[in-house]
Design a protein around this motif. Sequence first.
Motif, PDB file in Angstrom:
ATOM      1  N   ASN A 108       0.828  -1.199   0.000  1.00 33.60           N
ATOM      2  CA  ASN A 108       0.000   0.000   0.000  1.00 33.60           C
ATOM      3  C   ASN A 108       0.860   1.246   0.000  1.00 33.60           C
ATOM      4  N   HIS A 110      -0.140   4.070   0.672  1.00 31.53           N
ATOM      5  CA  HIS A 110      -0.615   4.943   1.744  1.00 31.53           C
ATOM      6  C   HIS A 110       0.493   5.253   2.746  1.00 31.53           C
ATOM      7  N   GLU A 496       4.523  -0.824   8.436  1.00 29.62           N
ATOM      8  CA  GLU A 496       3.128  -0.418   8.610  1.00 29.62           C
ATOM      9  C   GLU A 496       2.952   0.984   9.159  1.00 29.62           C
ATOM     10  N   PHE A 545       0.915   8.043   9.283  1.00 33.22           N
ATOM     11  CA  PHE A 545       0.163   7.124   8.438  1.00 33.22           C
ATOM     12  C   PHE A 545       0.430   5.698   8.901  1.00 33.22           C
ATOM     13  N   ASN A 547      -0.938   1.396   8.405  1.00 33.01           N
ATOM     14  CA  ASN A 547      -1.735   0.309   7.836  1.00 33.01           C
ATOM     15  C   ASN A 547      -1.930  -0.774   8.890  1.00 33.01           C
ATOM     16  N   ASN A 551      -2.823  -4.399   5.297  1.00 30.87           N
ATOM     17  CA  ASN A 551      -3.317  -3.317   4.435  1.00 30.87           C
ATOM     18  C   ASN A 551      -4.836  -3.291   4.287  1.00 30.87           C
ATOM     19  N   GLU A 554      -6.652   1.495   6.741  1.00 27.20           N
ATOM     20  CA  GLU A 554      -5.764   2.646   6.646  1.00 27.20           C
ATOM     21  C   GLU A 554      -6.128   3.647   7.735  1.00 27.20           C
ATOM     22  N   SER A 556      -4.817   7.622   9.173  1.00 24.52           N
ATOM     23  CA  SER A 556      -3.920   8.764   9.006  1.00 24.52           C
ATOM     24  C   SER A 556      -4.390   9.924   9.864  1.00 24.52           C
ATOM     25  N   LYS A 603     -10.770  -1.042   3.688  1.00 22.78           N
ATOM     26  CA  LYS A 603     -10.724  -1.122   2.237  1.00 22.78           C
ATOM     27  C   LYS A 603     -11.441  -2.338   1.669  1.00 22.78           C
TER      28      LYS A 603
END
Length: 764
Positions: A108, A110, A496, A545, A547, A551, A554, A556, A603
């Motif tokens: 990811n 992200h 992560e 950020f 995970n 993943n 998410e 943040s 997700k």
Amino acid sequence: MFFFSGLPCFAQKGVTLGGTIRDAGTGESLIGATVKLTDGSIATVKSNNYGYFALSKPAGKYTLTVSFVGYTTYSKSIELKKNEQIDVQLVALNTLSEVLVKATDRKNEHVKSAQMDLQQIDMKTLNTIPVLLGEKDILKTIQLLPGIKAAGEGNTGFYVRGGAADQNLILLDEAVVYNSSHLLGFFSTFNADAIKDVSLYKGGMPAQYGGRLSSVLDVKMDDGNSKEYKFQGGIGLIASRIKIEGPIVKDKGSFMVSFRRTYLDLFLKASKDTTISGSTLNFYDVNAKFNYRLGDKTVIYLSGYFGRDNIGVKDLFNNNWGNATTTLRLNHIFNSKLFSNTSLIYNNYNYTVKLLNNANDFTAKSFIRDFNLKQDFESFNNKHLLKFGINATHHRISPIGLESPKTSQINSLSQEKRYGLETAAYISDEWSAAKNINVIYGLRLSGFWLLGPGNFKSYDAAGNTVKTDKIGSGRIYKNYINLQPRFSISYLLNEENSLKFSYNRNSQNIHILTNSNSSSPTDQYVLSSNNIKPEIADQLAFGYFKNLSENKYELSAEVYYKWLQNQIDYKNAAQLIANSDVESELLYGKGRAYGLELFFKKKFGKLNGWFGYTLSRTERRFAALNNDRYFPARQDRTHDLSFVGIYNLSKRWTFSSSLIYGTGNAVTYPAGKYVVNKQSYFYYTERNAGRMPYTMRLDLSATLEGKNTGKFHSSWNFGIYNALARKNPYSIDFINDPQNPKKIVAEQTSLFGIIPSITWNFKF
């Protein structure tokens, strides 16, 4: 000249593998596919906006892996001896369970990417989110994300991190869309059937973007199916749409044409009320795109958008406005390390307002037209992705002019056109500096030249004309140069968790003068001038950020602070429409915006969705307003909260809901009133010292997939907008109390109660 004097060279002995990633079923290029070369160590890149990728490694044997969410993973053993090209076609998955298994294999971005403030909209998710009257809407969907605020109830206008509505750069296949709304803001210009990819940058804009302060919404249309002919569309309560795509020459070229139109005016014609039976209320839009491969290394694209709104009341008025854009692009691969995109872009936004009254009839017209030439390059290396290019845009603006017959009491008014040339050169590098450090750094140099012919006035603080300069055709009257550094860095704490930091400067040379909260057909566009300086924004952002669960989740948290220079506001009782001295009505000051954004997203799985929260302040300061103190901008809202939930009950049924809450916008309320000749006038003191009531709304949606019958597929979407039936404020007016004319009462206007919708979608 500096940018084209030579490419920076990054010393590394190795060979480069390049190629294009496409959908095996349609031939569509896939943006953002993950490409890996593995031999114990891993080199990873993403395919660019045209599906192209390139990465370098020393000669040797490797495993090539290509993955993309919703597609089977491609894997192949290869031996690199020299620079090579390879095209990969990924096969789409058909079941949710397969998506869940494969999607978790993708690393990811992200956490790992240095790019901050980027939100990418999944078009499949867009189809399930409930919206007004069931019309899938990109602009209303992004309003559910933190840091992005709706301009009003049911409105497609939006504010990003304290910026005004005109400080968002909205692109459709690289062409600027000046007015992105239909029917006074209740629907967007973007027909979701024709859209392939949507990316929103909330401030951490890469150096290739410029010209606006707050955000970039980059929308790309479908290329079209190069394998076989396909049809899809939908029939709703107020609009229908149809899309046709197919090969021009199989596997070499394709086309896509999409058409959408409302039919509210048909109901008006059927009305027995003679006052409205001849009225008009409709919009249409057409998206079209064609592409053709001129060999293995060159592709040519031609795309366009054409949309128009028509609103009129019989024998009273008629308004129509619309956008037209055309983009001609040429992609060329010079070699596996150098990719080129050349674009010639035209866009035209115009409107006409007619007042149909024998005593006061007139026609008001205005337009803005741009011609833009862009040249972009991408140079690939194992640890570097270098992007550089130039562009030049010629602006032509015709301010609002009035045409009236001799019998009218309204005088004709002709205003001078304004011309400007906006140029930019940029360079940026995405650099994998270390195993746990990724950096994006760049520089954008922008220039603006205000051109003749024209008479240019200068004003004093009171708005009186000091002097007038007459400039001949093609001559430069005023110019501005701005250097805009861009920098983002991510530091991986582990696989992560990461910390990110960014700094960006942006400038803006085209401005909207309006007193409304969102985009309006009669917005007046002006260029930077001797009186209006380029707006400038500097933004710092810092974020954490994370995970979770391979993943699947998410998380943040971001904080930002933005400084704004040369902001524009208006004097009290300013006259902006059809005013040849409109710059005399303007005030200039500064601003600041700061806030905290929290975002949590699930997700994958039967139940997915996200939660977003924004705590923010947006303030402006002008010497002539509020005793030269900071005061809330009208888009200032302290709290914004959104929940989005999507539940896949079965292969056929999907349920979704969205809940929003927002503090009321800042607004100016009257402090008193006075009466002259029995006419009441309101007295105002501090600007934006009051607050609108808060907004809260729950929307519900259910999608029923039809049974597959060969190549034909259909679905039904059922929706309820504002299921709580809350009367959210659209506007507040102050009037004399009918029972006691000495008193003032507030009168709230609310547009929507509970609104059900149903849409039938089909494809074959």
